[in-house]
Design a protein around this motif. Sequence first.
Motif, PDB file in Angstrom:
ATOM      1  N   GLY A   8     -39.182 -19.177  33.167  1.00 21.74           N
ATOM      2  CA  GLY A   8     -39.485 -18.015  33.990  1.00 21.74           C
ATOM      3  C   GLY A   8     -38.461 -17.711  35.056  1.00 21.74           C
ATOM      4  N   THR A   9     -37.513 -18.608  35.257  1.00 24.71           N
ATOM      5  CA  THR A   9     -36.495 -18.389  36.282  1.00 24.71           C
ATOM      6  C   THR A   9     -35.247 -17.761  35.673  1.00 24.71           C
ATOM      7  OG1 THR A   9     -35.647 -20.638  36.035  1.00 24.71           O
ATOM      8  CG2 THR A   9     -37.375 -20.287  37.675  1.00 24.71           C
ATOM      9  N   SER A  10     -34.193 -17.625  36.493  1.00 24.42           N
ATOM     10  CA  SER A  10     -32.979 -16.925  36.073  1.00 24.42           C
ATOM     11  C   SER A  10     -31.746 -17.793  36.260  1.00 24.42           C
ATOM     12  CB  SER A  10     -32.810 -15.638  36.887  1.00 24.42           C
ATOM     13  OG  SER A  10     -33.904 -14.764  36.707  1.00 24.42           O
ATOM     14  N   ARG A  48     -34.290  -9.303  28.497  1.00 19.61           N
ATOM     15  CA  ARG A  48     -34.234 -10.429  29.424  1.00 19.61           C
ATOM     16  C   ARG A  48     -32.806 -10.737  29.870  1.00 19.61           C
ATOM     17  NH1 ARG A  48     -35.633 -15.386  27.794  1.00 19.61           N
ATOM     18  NH2 ARG A  48     -35.101 -15.054  25.596  1.00 19.61           N
ATOM     19  N   PHE A  49     -31.857 -10.580  28.966  1.00 25.64           N
ATOM     20  CA  PHE A  49     -30.454 -10.906  29.244  1.00 25.64           C
ATOM     21  C   PHE A  49     -29.638  -9.634  29.387  1.00 25.64           C
ATOM     22  CE2 PHE A  49     -30.187 -15.352  27.038  1.00 25.64           C
ATOM     23  CZ  PHE A  49     -31.321 -15.759  27.739  1.00 25.64           C
ATOM     24  N   LYS A  72     -36.778 -19.026  28.818  1.00 20.32           N
ATOM     25  CA  LYS A  72     -37.772 -19.740  28.028  1.00 20.32           C
ATOM     26  C   LYS A  72     -37.189 -21.057  27.535  1.00 20.32           C
ATOM     27  CE  LYS A  72     -39.486 -15.329  26.195  1.00 20.32           C
ATOM     28  NZ  LYS A  72     -39.763 -14.544  24.960  1.00 20.32           N
ATOM     29  N   PRO A  73     -38.022 -22.030  27.225  1.00 19.22           N
ATOM     30  CA  PRO A  73     -37.488 -23.298  26.696  1.00 19.22           C
ATOM     31  C   PRO A  73     -36.616 -23.097  25.459  1.00 19.22           C
ATOM     32  CG  PRO A  73     -39.771 -23.580  27.345  1.00 19.22           C
ATOM     33  CD  PRO A  73     -39.470 -22.112  27.484  1.00 19.22           C
ATOM     34  N   THR A  97     -30.358 -25.640  30.174  1.00 21.76           N
ATOM     35  CA  THR A  97     -31.582 -26.335  29.800  1.00 21.76           C
ATOM     36  C   THR A  97     -32.752 -25.714  30.549  1.00 21.76           C
ATOM     37  OG1 THR A  97     -30.358 -28.395  29.441  1.00 21.76           O
ATOM     38  CG2 THR A  97     -32.749 -28.559  29.664  1.00 21.76           C
ATOM     39  N   VAL A  98     -33.739 -25.260  29.783  1.00 27.39           N
ATOM     40  CA  VAL A  98     -34.927 -24.638  30.371  1.00 27.39           C
ATOM     41  C   VAL A  98     -36.107 -25.557  30.083  1.00 27.39           C
ATOM     42  CG1 VAL A  98     -36.353 -22.582  30.520  1.00 27.39           C
ATOM     43  CG2 VAL A  98     -33.928 -22.377  29.916  1.00 27.39           C
ATOM     44  N   SER A  99     -36.622 -26.163  31.127  1.00 27.74           N
ATOM     45  CA  SER A  99     -37.686 -27.149  30.939  1.00 27.74           C
ATOM     46  C   SER A  99     -38.527 -27.256  32.196  1.00 27.74           C
ATOM     47  CB  SER A  99     -37.074 -28.515  30.612  1.00 27.74           C
ATOM     48  OG  SER A  99     -38.080 -29.507  30.528  1.00 27.74           O
ATOM     49  N   ALA A 100     -39.817 -27.476  31.963  1.00 27.98           N
ATOM     50  CA  ALA A 100     -40.709 -27.675  33.100  1.00 27.98           C
ATOM     51  C   ALA A 100     -40.631 -29.122  33.589  1.00 27.98           C
ATOM     52  CB  ALA A 100     -42.134 -27.325  32.705  1.00 27.98           C
TER      53      ALA A 100
END
Length: 119
Positions: free
Chosen positions: A15-17, A66-67, A86-87, A116-119
Amino acid sequence: QVRLVESGGGLVQPGTSLRLSCAISGFGFGFYDLAWYRQSPGRQRELVAITPTVGSNNYADSVKGRFTISRDNTNQMTHLQMNSLKPEDTAVYYCNAHRVTYGKAEDYWGQGTQVTVSA
């Protein structure tokens, strides 16, 4: 000497940028289509976004809305603004410069930057 140097990757939460940048030197910047590709483990490198010398920017369906890709002709850079990450956006992102001259393709690549997109 041709150089494409990416920067701006990192580890972020969903959800971030992030904003990727690619500094380009050593050749006629204005004559090349500029693009961002990405590659994740076990998958082929795929086109994410392209800003051609002529025509409109284009995006992979997975990132449309989004991009945003941009070209900075003054500073010879290209940027990729990535929002709502998104992941599945996790990958190494590569900057590419491409042109075709007299039927011969010419491509230059950067070394890549990890996103890397990760919670």
